[in-house]
Design a protein around this motif. Structure first.
Motif, PDB file in Angstrom:
ATOM      1  N   ASN A  18       0.837  -1.194   0.000  1.00 46.77           N
ATOM      2  CA  ASN A  18       0.000   0.000   0.000  1.00 46.77           C
ATOM      3  C   ASN A  18       0.878   1.253   0.000  1.00 46.77           C
ATOM      4  O   ASN A  18       1.602   1.521   0.953  1.00 46.77           O
ATOM      5  CB  ASN A  18      -0.915  -0.021   1.224  1.00 46.77           C
ATOM      6  N   LEU A  19       0.812   2.018  -1.080  1.00 48.20           N
ATOM      7  CA  LEU A  19       1.656   3.196  -1.263  1.00 48.20           C
ATOM      8  C   LEU A  19       1.431   4.256  -0.189  1.00 48.20           C
ATOM      9  O   LEU A  19       2.378   4.800   0.366  1.00 48.20           O
ATOM     10  CB  LEU A  19       1.426   3.795  -2.651  1.00 48.20           C
ATOM     11  N   LEU A  20       0.190   4.568   0.120  1.00 51.16           N
ATOM     12  CA  LEU A  20      -0.073   5.615   1.104  1.00 51.16           C
ATOM     13  C   LEU A  20       0.419   5.230   2.489  1.00 51.16           C
ATOM     14  O   LEU A  20       0.952   6.069   3.218  1.00 51.16           O
ATOM     15  CB  LEU A  20      -1.561   5.965   1.152  1.00 51.16           C
ATOM     16  N   LYS A  21       0.284   3.960   2.855  1.00 50.26           N
ATOM     17  CA  LYS A  21       0.819   3.516   4.144  1.00 50.26           C
ATOM     18  C   LYS A  21       2.332   3.681   4.170  1.00 50.26           C
ATOM     19  O   LYS A  21       2.910   4.086   5.172  1.00 50.26           O
ATOM     20  CB  LYS A  21       0.436   2.066   4.411  1.00 50.26           C
ATOM     21  N   TYR A  22       2.973   3.376   3.052  1.00 52.59           N
ATOM     22  CA  TYR A  22       4.423   3.531   2.967  1.00 52.59           C
ATOM     23  C   TYR A  22       4.815   5.001   3.105  1.00 52.59           C
ATOM     24  O   TYR A  22       5.739   5.351   3.835  1.00 52.59           O
ATOM     25  CB  TYR A  22       4.955   2.971   1.645  1.00 52.59           C
ATOM     26  N   ILE A  23       4.102   5.874   2.411  1.00 52.82           N
ATOM     27  CA  ILE A  23       4.397   7.308   2.458  1.00 52.82           C
ATOM     28  C   ILE A  23       4.272   7.833   3.883  1.00 52.82           C
ATOM     29  O   ILE A  23       5.098   8.624   4.345  1.00 52.82           O
ATOM     30  CB  ILE A  23       3.472   8.088   1.501  1.00 52.82           C
TER      31      ILE A  23
END
Length: 142
Positions: A18-23
């Motif tokens: 999940n990109l947003l979790k990573y960000i």
């Protein structure tokens, strides 16, 4: 330097994908978004809700877009594809960069997703077992 397109795959996938979790948990998330050319907006292995979130996020970012099967079982290969009117790879990549492409396909059903995720889990479990054995021996004898 390579003639290529960088695209984040299934940006609203589960867990670590999940990109947003990573960000949110790193300092370099915005740098990564600025470096990528495209976002995968339709992934055959993801749920419709995740793909819709990817489409909306990509609309906000105004990036190029791609789609793919992300197939982990043979019957799913090619169920989602990125298309462009081109006769060669360079033209295809240029079309994506210029947003002159489109995505065709849809998400797989629940049963096939369960089979696919089971294959992924089985693969990672084998890898994890060998990793634990290797590292246990190394730690044990230090």
């Amino acid at each position: 330097n390579y003639n290529c397109i960088t695209s984040i795959a299934h940006p609203f996938g589960p867990l670590w994908t999940n990109l947003l979790k990573y960000i949110k948990r790193t300092d370099d998330g915005i740098k990564i978004i600025n470096k990528i050319d495209a976002l995968e907006v339709v992934c055959g292995e993801q749920r419709r809700r995740s793909n819709i979130r990817a489409i909306n996020f990509n609309f906000f970012l105004n990036k190029s877009f791609t789609g793919g099967s992300d197939a982990h079982i043979l019957s799913e290969y090619g169920k989602v594809v990125t298309c462009a009117d081109s006769s060669n790879v360079e033209g295809f990549l240029d079309s994506i960069a210029k947003k002159n492409n489109f995505v065709v396909g849809k998400e797989i059903g629940v049963i096939k997703r369960i089979v696919s995720y089971s294959n992924i889990l089985k693969k990672h479990t084998r890898t994890l077992n060998s990793w634990v054995k290797d590292n246990y021996q190394r730690i044990k004898y230090k």
